[in-house]
Design a protein around this motif. Structure first.
Motif, short mmCIF file in Angstrom:
data_model
loop_
_atom_site.label_atom_id
_atom_site.label_comp_id
_atom_site.label_asym_id
_atom_site.label_seq_id
_atom_site.Cartn_x
_atom_site.Cartn_y
_atom_site.Cartn_z
N ASP A 150 0.88 -1.18 0.00
CA ASP A 150 0.00 0.00 0.00
C ASP A 150 0.91 1.23 0.00
O ASP A 150 1.40 1.67 1.04
N ARG A 151 1.15 1.79 -1.19
CA ARG A 151 2.10 2.90 -1.29
C ARG A 151 1.53 4.21 -0.73
O ARG A 151 2.29 5.09 -0.33
N ASN A 152 0.22 4.33 -0.73
CA ASN A 152 -0.36 5.56 -0.18
C ASN A 152 -0.07 5.70 1.31
O ASN A 152 0.25 6.78 1.80
N LYS A 153 -0.15 4.57 2.04
CA LYS A 153 0.11 4.60 3.47
C LYS A 153 1.52 4.13 3.83
O LYS A 153 1.88 4.07 5.00
N LYS A 154 2.29 3.79 2.79
CA LYS A 154 3.66 3.32 3.00
C LYS A 154 3.67 2.13 3.95
O LYS A 154 4.40 2.10 4.94
#
Length: 783
Positions: A60-64
């Motif tokens: 999940d790259r948005n939340k790292k």
């Protein structure tokens, strides 16, 4: 998360094990279920590599973060790990392949997980899963190969498997995203259908809360709206609670915190969060586990409320739930704004209708064709008809009133911009005549297009004129009772027992000398408006205003019981209002106002005095004169409301009073027994005046000198070396120039070089000397 054990695979080549797993994955794709597909891929990895357990983490790259819902085994349905944390997080961040033959010999391995689960990890193979663009979309983590450590061949086999799995997973993720968006759209459509048709705020709030809890799959939901006047959050609708208004200050509790910060708060365990208030659960018997709380914003982005859902039925609130509630919140905000606008329009409509229905001025509106559309109550009384739909010439009896109907025609045809007629004689259909002032004005919409006209009429008959006069002095109810008794309209007077209240502003001449005429007029208008409010509240009649003084009567023109009690209650209310008004004046840097009030009860002559053309209702007699004299004596007493013995007898068991004994009154043959009405402490008003004079106070058997800083009729501050405790009683000697005056006082404040005291037990003579000294021309008034 505890992975599921996978049976030991049967012997065979790698391709023999890989091919059926890939077929199973392809079959899972057709179910369009991302969770099931990821579970199949995870089990397949264990089977192909011969591992005891495996986990597939999705990036999940948005939340790292990396997350997994499909770790094999029972347990937590979703775990999240920061990108870069742990072995799997490190692989997701760097893209490295990590093969650890002995986990306990590697410092990167966290043994605490094994201690908590009771599982023993021997070997680990961790590898990234990449899409066609070589971007990492997931991480495989396999534990404990059945036949020893993971080999280089295993790494190649897992790479081949991951490449095929990535294609399936990527497609499934895209399909899942499309599915979720469709579900959100369907959900929003369902909610909007539920709430869009409702404009009344109470019913709308119920529908919003019920729809939200259903859509969010939660046990309960609450909606709080921000009150812009008080700054509080309020709600009348909280599922599971009684129908009652709840108010929460901004910043208090989780909802208050969300309203203040604009943050979204997702709490897995409410009782582990210090912001949660468990008292609400104790009162309601409900047990809050999880909570999702989100602000509602208007078109300007300002927080207008807070949406709160409690206890997800099948776990905890996820990021998907946050997105769904955010989308719901946007639609809810629109519905709330529409409801608010509707309430405003409805309020203004009712407000205007109430105004038009209550005013004494007649209002009749006509359409562009000249038909009557609206008639208010006053117009019905003036014109003798309330029938709408008639043409204006029939409604206004054109045969008998040709000038009025001709004027209306001229305005309708835009030949005249308006029509006015003063003291017009109007003959109604029942042949009853009234004297009326008319004004006819056109009505235009914002674009300037005419949509009819309005006829405004004032009845100026004797009753109406007298009503207008009385309404300035008494409430509408009293005025209507007077007019109902036609005998009261005649000139002359009657002897009645009344209570008279006389109020005057202290040192008004000094205030006048320091202010402009405009400022004095503004001050008096503001002051009398507030004072008359108290008189009318206790059903008194304003007899007259004389400069800075006012006189009110209780028990006339309509005889009422307990007139003396109502007069004293009005006086106390006047003092309360004055105290509040003075605080506002001081805050604006203005000098506070001091007043005195005298109240008497006795017989007086009440009635209309003047002529048939001009008459005034008033009260005259010794009772009135005595009230004025008592008001003048208030400057000599601590209590600023003085009453005579007849008033005292009526209120002695209800309102605390002080007996001041007998006093000589100018114009009276003998002494008059007077009493002071005790006021609440917050009503007492003392003007602090900077004043320099010598002070001596007792310290043991010695007198210690000091210098006054400021003084008032209630106390003083002065510099001194004397050391007294707060609350102790002391004797003061003050040099007033011509003489030394002794006071008894209580110490209220002690500082290193000065103290403040409150005067006690002031005799009238001492108080008079103090008042005269404070209000000499050399004194500079100060707030």
């Amino acid at each position: 998360m505890t992975p599921v054990q996978t049976p030991i695979p049967t012997p065979g080549s790698a391709n023999e094990r890989l091919f059926p797993v890939l077929l199973e994955i392809m079959a899972a794709i057709s179910d369009h279920n991302l969770d099931k597909l990821l579970q199949t891929i995870t089990k397949g990895a264990s089977s192909v590599l011969g591992a005891e357990r495996s986990t597939l983490f999705v990036v999940d790259r948005n939340k790292k973060q990396i997350w997994s819902k499909v770790a094999q085994g029972a347990g937590i349905t979703e775990i999240r790990i920061p990108l870069g944390a742990g072995i799997a997080g490190h692989v997701a961040l760097t893209g490295e392949i990590i093969n650890i033959p002995n986990a306990y010999a590697d410092p990167r391995f966290n043994r605490e997980i094994d201690k908590r689960t009771g599982y023993t990890t021997r070997s680990i193979l961790c590898m990234p899963m990449k899409d066609a663009t070589d971007r990492i979309i997931g991480v495989f983590q396999l534990l404990n190969k059945h036949t020893g450590a993971f080999t280089a061949d295993d790494e190649q086999l897992l790479q081949a498997f991951a490449a095929q799995a990535a294609i399936a997973a990527k497609n499934a993720m895209l399909n899942d995203e499309i599915r979720k968006r469709m579900e959100v759209s369907e959900t929003l459509l369902k909610v909007m259908k539920s709430v869009a048709s409702e404009l009344h705020i109470d019913e709308l709030l119920k529908k919003i809360v019920n729809s939200t809890s259903e859509v969010m799959n939660a046990e309960r939901a609450s909606l709080f709206l921000l009150d812009p006047k008080t700054g509080d959050l309020w709600s009348k609708v909280a599922q599971g609670m009684e129908s009652m208004e709840i108010r929460v200050p901004i910043g208090i509790g989780i909802a208050g915190h969300v309203a203040m910060t604009g943050e979204t708060i997702n709490i897995e365990d409410a009782y582990a969060d210090t912001r949660f208030n468990p008292e609400i659960d104790k009162r309601s018997g409900f047990r809050t586990r999880s909570m999702l709380c989100m602000p509602l914003r208007n078109d300007a982005g300002e927080v207008m409320g807070v949406m709160q859902v409690l206890n997800k039925l099948n776990g905890i609130f996820t990021e998907e739930d946050e997105r769904l509630l955010n989308a719901l919140g946007s639609q809810i905000s629109i519905s709330l704004e529409n409801s608010r606008l509707y309430e405003q329009v409805l309020f203004m409509q009712n407000y205007n209708s109430s105004i038009l229905g209550s005013i004494a001025t007649g209002v009749v509106t006509l359409g562009p064709d000249g038909r009557v559309i609206f008639v208010n109550r006053a117009a019905e009384n003036i014109f003798g008809s309330s029938e709408t739909g008639k043409m204006h010439d029939e409604f206004f009896n054109a045969t008998q009133n040709p000038e009025l109907t001709h004027g209306i025609d001229r305005v309708l045809q835009a030949a005249e911009s308006e029509y006015k007629a003063y003291h017009a004689h109007f003959l109604r259909q029942d042949n009853d005549a009234v004297n009326v002032n008319f004004q006819v004005l056109p009505l235009h919409d914002p674009s300037g297009k005419s949509f009819g006209l309005v006829v405004v009429a004032d009845d100026i008959t004797q009753e109406q004129r007298l009503m207008s006069t009385l309404r300035r002095d008494v409430t509408r109810e009293v005025a209507e009772r007077v007019l109902a008794d036609r005998q009261r309209l005649k000139l002359g007077g009657d002897r009645q027992t009344v209570a008279v209240l006389f109020c005057d502003i202290r040192d008004f001449s000094s205030i006048s000398e320091e202010s402009t005429a405009e400022e004095i007029v503004g001050l008096l208008n503001d002051y009398f408006t507030r004072m008359m409010e108290a008189v009318f509240r206790y059903e008194g009649m304003l007899d007259k205003v004389m400069g800075d003084s006012m006189m009110a009567v209780f028990g006339a023109p309509v005889a009422r019981e307990n007139g003396a009690e109502r007069a004293v209650m009005a006086a106390l209310e006047m003092r309360r209002i004055l105290a509040r008004y003075n605080r506002q004046r001081v805050a604006r840097g203005l000098q506070p106002i001091q007043t005195g009030i005298g109240i008497t009860k006795g017989e007086a002559i009440t009635g209309n005095i003047g002529s048939e053309q001009r008459m005034d209702y008033t009260v005259i007699g010794d009772t009135v004169n005595l009230a004025s004299r008592l008001e003048g004596l208030t400057k000599n007493y601590e209590h600023k409301i003085l009453i005579n013995d007849q008033v005292y007898e009526d209120i002695k068991d209800k309102i605390p009073c002080v007996d001041f004994g007998f006093a000589q009154i100018r114009g009276k043959g003998g002494a008059v027994h007077i009493y002071g009405v005790k006021e609440p402490l917050e009503n007492r008003i003392f003007q602090r005046i900077p004043k320099r004079f010598e002070v001596c106070c007792g310290l043991g058997d010695q007198l210690v000198t000091g210098a006054a800083i400021e003084a008032s009729e209630g106390g003083m501050s002065f510099c001194t070396r004397a050391d007294h405790e707060v609350g102790s009683a002391i004797d003061l000697h003050c040099n007033f120039g011509a003489e030394w005056v002794q006071f008894r006082a209580i110490v209220r404040r002690v500082n290193p070089d000065n103290m403040g005291v409150e005067f006690i037990d002031l005799l009238p003579g001492i108080r008079a000397k103090l008042t005269d000294f404070l209000h000499t021309r050399s004194a500079a008034a100060s707030a």
